[in-house]
Design a protein around this motif. Structure first.
Motif, mmCIF file in Angstrom:
data_model
loop_
_atom_site.group_PDB
_atom_site.id
_atom_site.type_symbol
_atom_site.label_atom_id
_atom_site.label_comp_id
_atom_site.label_asym_id
_atom_site.label_seq_id
_atom_site.Cartn_x
_atom_site.Cartn_y
_atom_site.Cartn_z
ATOM 1 N N SER A 183 -8.888 -0.091 10.211
ATOM 2 C CA SER A 183 -7.596 -1.828 10.688
ATOM 3 C C SER A 183 -8.216 -3.399 10.918
ATOM 4 O O SER A 183 -9.718 -3.463 11.356
ATOM 5 N N THR A 184 -7.171 -3.873 11.252
ATOM 6 C CA THR A 184 -7.036 -5.102 11.556
ATOM 7 C C THR A 184 -5.796 -6.002 12.170
ATOM 8 O O THR A 184 -5.047 -5.247 11.575
ATOM 9 N N ARG A 185 -6.564 -6.242 12.770
ATOM 10 C CA ARG A 185 -5.450 -7.162 14.032
ATOM 11 C C ARG A 185 -4.893 -8.564 13.522
ATOM 12 O O ARG A 185 -6.036 -9.333 13.379
ATOM 13 N N ARG A 186 -3.822 -8.309 12.557
ATOM 14 C CA ARG A 186 -2.889 -9.548 12.647
ATOM 15 C C ARG A 186 -2.185 -10.331 13.833
ATOM 16 O O ARG A 186 -0.528 -9.748 13.614
ATOM 17 N N GLY A 187 -2.033 -10.821 14.793
ATOM 18 C CA GLY A 187 -0.856 -11.120 15.684
ATOM 19 C C GLY A 187 -1.391 -10.032 17.034
ATOM 20 O O GLY A 187 -2.059 -9.101 17.467
ATOM 21 N N THR A 188 0.086 -9.145 17.028
ATOM 22 C CA THR A 188 0.134 -8.181 17.818
ATOM 23 C C THR A 188 0.687 -7.701 16.816
ATOM 24 O O THR A 188 0.365 -6.016 17.292
ATOM 25 N N TRP A 189 -0.110 -7.459 15.774
ATOM 26 C CA TRP A 189 0.331 -5.654 15.086
ATOM 27 C C TRP A 189 -1.016 -5.322 14.392
ATOM 28 O O TRP A 189 -1.885 -6.257 13.600
ATOM 29 N N VAL A 190 -0.830 -4.382 14.186
ATOM 30 C CA VAL A 190 -3.127 -3.478 13.579
ATOM 31 C C VAL A 190 -2.071 -3.500 12.519
ATOM 32 O O VAL A 190 -1.455 -2.579 11.961
ATOM 33 N N TYR A 191 -2.890 -3.408 11.210
ATOM 34 C CA TYR A 191 -2.597 -3.204 10.103
ATOM 35 C C TYR A 191 -4.055 -1.642 9.477
ATOM 36 O O TYR A 191 -5.295 -2.735 10.063
ATOM 37 N N TYR A 192 -3.522 -1.027 9.168
ATOM 38 C CA TYR A 192 -4.547 -0.268 9.236
ATOM 39 C C TYR A 192 -4.682 0.241 7.096
ATOM 40 O O TYR A 192 -3.299 -0.389 6.285
ATOM 41 N N ARG A 193 -5.710 0.989 6.998
ATOM 42 C CA ARG A 193 -5.901 0.876 5.117
ATOM 43 C C ARG A 193 -7.261 2.014 5.351
ATOM 44 O O ARG A 193 -7.330 1.846 5.979
ATOM 45 N N VAL A 194 -7.059 3.213 4.312
ATOM 46 C CA VAL A 194 -7.671 3.875 4.237
ATOM 47 C C VAL A 194 -9.301 3.165 3.037
ATOM 48 O O VAL A 194 -9.319 2.418 3.061
ATOM 49 N N VAL A 195 -10.120 4.163 4.095
ATOM 50 C CA VAL A 195 -11.695 4.509 3.782
ATOM 51 C C VAL A 195 -11.544 5.247 2.382
ATOM 52 O O VAL A 195 -12.170 5.667 2.690
ATOM 53 N N PRO A 196 -11.785 3.850 0.773
ATOM 54 C CA PRO A 196 -11.670 5.440 -0.178
ATOM 55 C C PRO A 196 -13.221 5.956 -0.041
ATOM 56 O O PRO A 196 -13.218 7.172 -0.188
ATOM 57 N N GLU A 197 -14.358 5.995 0.231
ATOM 58 C CA GLU A 197 -15.343 6.646 0.793
ATOM 59 C C GLU A 197 -15.234 8.112 0.885
ATOM 60 O O GLU A 197 -15.852 8.568 1.707
#
Length: 115
Positions: free
Chosen positions: A84-98
């Motif tokens: 996850s990465t926080r951008r302002g008030t929102w948290v964005y999620y991405r899958v860990v391919p490994e």
């Protein structure tokens, strides 16, 4: 335990048994995915247009509150399946391919030549 004979079909990437550490890590991933909401969340994040999704993008797909969705995403993150990465008030999620590769490799069915 005797080794598998070279001509016996097996998943191509499972050459040796898992270590204790590997099995604990992979089991945590399976445990996290054993919940239908988390399994669906992972698929939504993985299939999202830029390969990442904000909690605000995911809430509408469920009849659950934003804090509940965030809890499930935290479980996936703690299991190492998403980052996850926080951008302002929102948290964005991405899958860990490994992480997904390690899960799918251990359950992959061997490819058997047509008989």
């Amino acid at each position: 335990m005797p080794p598998v004979a070279p001509d016996v079909p097996r998943p191509s990437r499972v050459a040796e048994p898992l270590t204790q550490e590997q099995s604990a890590r992979i089991a945590a991933g399976f445990k996290a995915l054993a919940d239908p909401v988390r399994l669906r969340l992972l698929s939504l994040v993985a299939s999202h247009l830029d390969g990442e999704a904000c909690v605000c993008d995911l809430v509408g797909a469920f009849d659950l509150t934003q804090p509940t969705i965030s809890h499930h995403l935290r479980v996936l993150r703690d299991a190492g399946l998403v980052e996850s990465t926080r951008r302002g008030t929102w948290v964005y999620y991405r899958v860990v391919p490994e992480a997904l590769t390690s899960l799918t490799t251990i359950i992959a069915l061997p490819s058997v030549a047509a008989r």
